[in-house]
Design a protein around this motif. Sequence first.
Motif, PDB file in Angstrom:
ATOM      1  N   GLY A   6       3.167 -12.341   0.758  1.00 56.02           N
ATOM      2  CA  GLY A   6       3.578 -13.053  -0.187  1.00 56.02           C
ATOM      3  C   GLY A   6       4.720 -12.608  -0.776  1.00 56.02           C
ATOM      4  O   GLY A   6       4.554 -13.153  -2.209  1.00 56.02           O
ATOM      5  N   GLY A  36      -2.291  -5.931  -3.676  1.00 56.73           N
ATOM      6  CA  GLY A  36      -0.700  -6.541  -3.665  1.00 56.73           C
ATOM      7  C   GLY A  36       1.000  -6.169  -3.693  1.00 56.73           C
ATOM      8  O   GLY A  36       0.485  -5.289  -2.701  1.00 56.73           O
ATOM      9  N   ALA A  37       1.653  -6.889  -4.557  1.00 56.17           N
ATOM     10  CA  ALA A  37       3.371  -6.711  -3.092  1.00 56.17           C
ATOM     11  C   ALA A  37       3.400  -5.687  -4.323  1.00 56.17           C
ATOM     12  O   ALA A  37       2.951  -5.004  -5.213  1.00 56.17           O
ATOM     13  N   VAL A  40       7.934  -4.059  -7.610  1.00 57.21           N
ATOM     14  CA  VAL A  40       9.649  -3.934  -8.086  1.00 57.21           C
ATOM     15  C   VAL A  40      10.000  -4.677  -7.431  1.00 57.21           C
ATOM     16  O   VAL A  40      10.014  -5.700  -6.726  1.00 57.21           O
ATOM     17  N   GLY A  41      11.373  -4.408  -7.606  1.00 61.95           N
ATOM     18  CA  GLY A  41      12.924  -4.747  -6.313  1.00 61.95           C
ATOM     19  C   GLY A  41      13.168  -6.583  -7.750  1.00 61.95           C
ATOM     20  O   GLY A  41      12.874  -8.004  -7.082  1.00 61.95           O
ATOM     21  N   VAL A 192      -5.629 -10.561   6.906  1.00 64.17           N
ATOM     22  CA  VAL A 192      -5.446 -10.614   7.939  1.00 64.17           C
ATOM     23  C   VAL A 192      -6.456  -8.753   7.983  1.00 64.17           C
ATOM     24  O   VAL A 192      -6.215  -7.706   7.653  1.00 64.17           O
ATOM     25  N   CYS A 222       6.047  -9.752   7.300  1.00 69.30           N
ATOM     26  CA  CYS A 222       6.216  -9.547   5.643  1.00 69.30           C
ATOM     27  C   CYS A 222       5.681  -8.811   4.956  1.00 69.30           C
ATOM     28  O   CYS A 222       4.709  -8.794   3.478  1.00 69.30           O
ATOM     29  N   LEU A 228       2.092  -4.296   8.850  1.00 68.33           N
ATOM     30  CA  LEU A 228       0.737  -4.092   9.745  1.00 68.33           C
ATOM     31  C   LEU A 228       0.902  -4.953  10.846  1.00 68.33           C
ATOM     32  O   LEU A 228       0.163  -4.222  12.068  1.00 68.33           O
ATOM     33  N   THR A 354      19.793  -2.968  -2.511  1.00 66.00           N
ATOM     34  CA  THR A 354      20.540  -3.618  -1.496  1.00 66.00           C
ATOM     35  C   THR A 354      18.830  -4.397  -0.464  1.00 66.00           C
ATOM     36  O   THR A 354      18.767  -4.816  -0.045  1.00 66.00           O
ATOM     37  N   GLY A 355      17.657  -3.810  -1.052  1.00 68.37           N
ATOM     38  CA  GLY A 355      16.629  -4.360  -0.373  1.00 68.37           C
ATOM     39  C   GLY A 355      16.396  -5.912  -0.371  1.00 68.37           C
ATOM     40  O   GLY A 355      16.218  -5.763   0.800  1.00 68.37           O
TER      41      GLY A 355
END
Length: 512
Positions: A6, A36-37, A40-41, A192, A222, A228, A354-355
């Motif tokens: 997410g 965690g995510a 950044v980005g 998961v 994702c 994973l 570009t990510g």
Amino acid sequence: MVVVGGGTAGWMTAAYLTAAFGERVDITVVESADIGAVGVGEATFSDIRHFFEFLGLAERDWMPACNATYKLAVRFENWRQPGHHFYHPFEQLRSVQGFPLTDWWLRHPTTDRFDVDCFVMASLCDAGRSPRYLDGRLLEQEFVEKDGLPSTIAEYQGAQFPYAYHFEAHLLAKYLTRYATQRGVTHVVDTVREVALDERGWVSHLETAEHGRIDGDIFVDCTGFRGLLVNKALAEPFVSYQDSLPNDSAVALQVPMDMDKDPIRPCTTATAQDAGWIWTIPLISRLGTGYVYARDYLEPEEAERTLREFVGPAAADAPANHIRMRIGRSRRSWVNNVVAIGLSSGFVEPLESTGIFFIHHAIEQLVKFFPATGFDPQLQEGYNSSVQHVMDGVREFLVLHYRGAKRADNQYWRDTKTRAVPDGLAERLEAWRSKVPDAGSTYPRYHGLPPYSYNCILLGTGGIETLPSPALDLIDEKPALAEFQAIRHKARALVAALPTQNEYFRRMREGS
Ligand code: FAD
């Protein structure tokens, strides 16, 4: 379909697919509360406007919710020498008598700023201007309606738009969560624990910590750098780019900002450092900043110290987020019934933001190649080759930044001149010594940006000699010189007419 993760990739994917397919495709997003995510980005590339338009989201709605600002360019500082800067703007390069303006500029340099002579946006960035007028009108309309620069709006409606955005990544994920769940996407907050495979090696289901088994037909990975599903469960190999792009680490800070005092530059800034570069992303609420560096040349503690010194006292209380980056791509992003999107699919350092562009591009391709009537290896092959093509192309473009950088004042920068370059770039570098790139087929691998981007980096970084077309000696230069003047004139008029970003967003905040 089950999307695992997410972060920006997971929610962009869920939101886009639900906008594309509606209830005809059942989507579940599984997102861990414990993992965690990446956090950044936050700077984007100009194609991102297609994404928001596709979702039917208006700037006035989503931008304030994500503390978003406008971005007209990437500003490169100190890549040539200390104190020097240039822009790589989101603006098409004009041609005069069939030759790109940068070609003319090399032949007749009217000033030492190719970017200011050839692009209106460079002056707007220097002056901190917003691309919108206070009445909400867009700069691009002005371009077209007035002096006809560039000549048709189609130029902006193709691959390029005249601006992109900066936004808070976690706020965007939240916004898209709402968007997707309101349209029927199921949201499961759980981790998961196991990815179960059937006898063919395809994912049959997921085992989660609290929700038990989750079945699906297509699984979108994702999960970020973990990969994973694609790398761990399916053991798809990872193709590293590190032989040509050695920066493998970053340290990031979120720095409080006062929009009444601190300038909101309409660009992402990339400031060259001893072992990499520092990004600065101005948002409404804060600055996002970070040092991207190579562990072979710098220790994390030193990187953090340098970053804190660079930012100054405002960074004193900001906690540091140290990140190890996996640079390269999964050999294939779509394997069996798993499609990796986001960092699990691949990543190059964020020098050209570009990510998120990779994510957006991948989602568009997934819609195009969607296996609606069953798995067809041709669809998978088409998808994979498109994703690989884009990532390999961006890799090459980023290598050019380092190869081209004039600075060679320490081992890190000296090594950027001798390191192996990706296939094909060496020949192109050789060709560019005799003639600056122009529109054409010489750069087939860099999808998404027109050749002018190569011109900007070559002329801006200054370390690779490149020459104008010899033919320009035989062609009247007056129209090109007039064009330089027209650009300067246009830029002056726009700087006078447009508000600064601070002023624009202050007015928006006050609702006037
Ligand atoms: P993540 O953000 O890492 O999200 C992974 C998700 O998977 C999380 O929600 C996590 O909870 C979930 N997850 C993981 N394991 C499990 C599990 N077992 N069960 C359930 N859920 C799980 N891109 C740009 O376009 N512009 C930039 O300026 C930019 N700067 C960057 C700077 C740095 C230093 C880095 C490293 C990247 C940058 N990027 C940039 C790339 C950008 O950050 C990513 O492309 C984007 O955030 C997408 O990340 P993601 O969603 O793939 O992964």
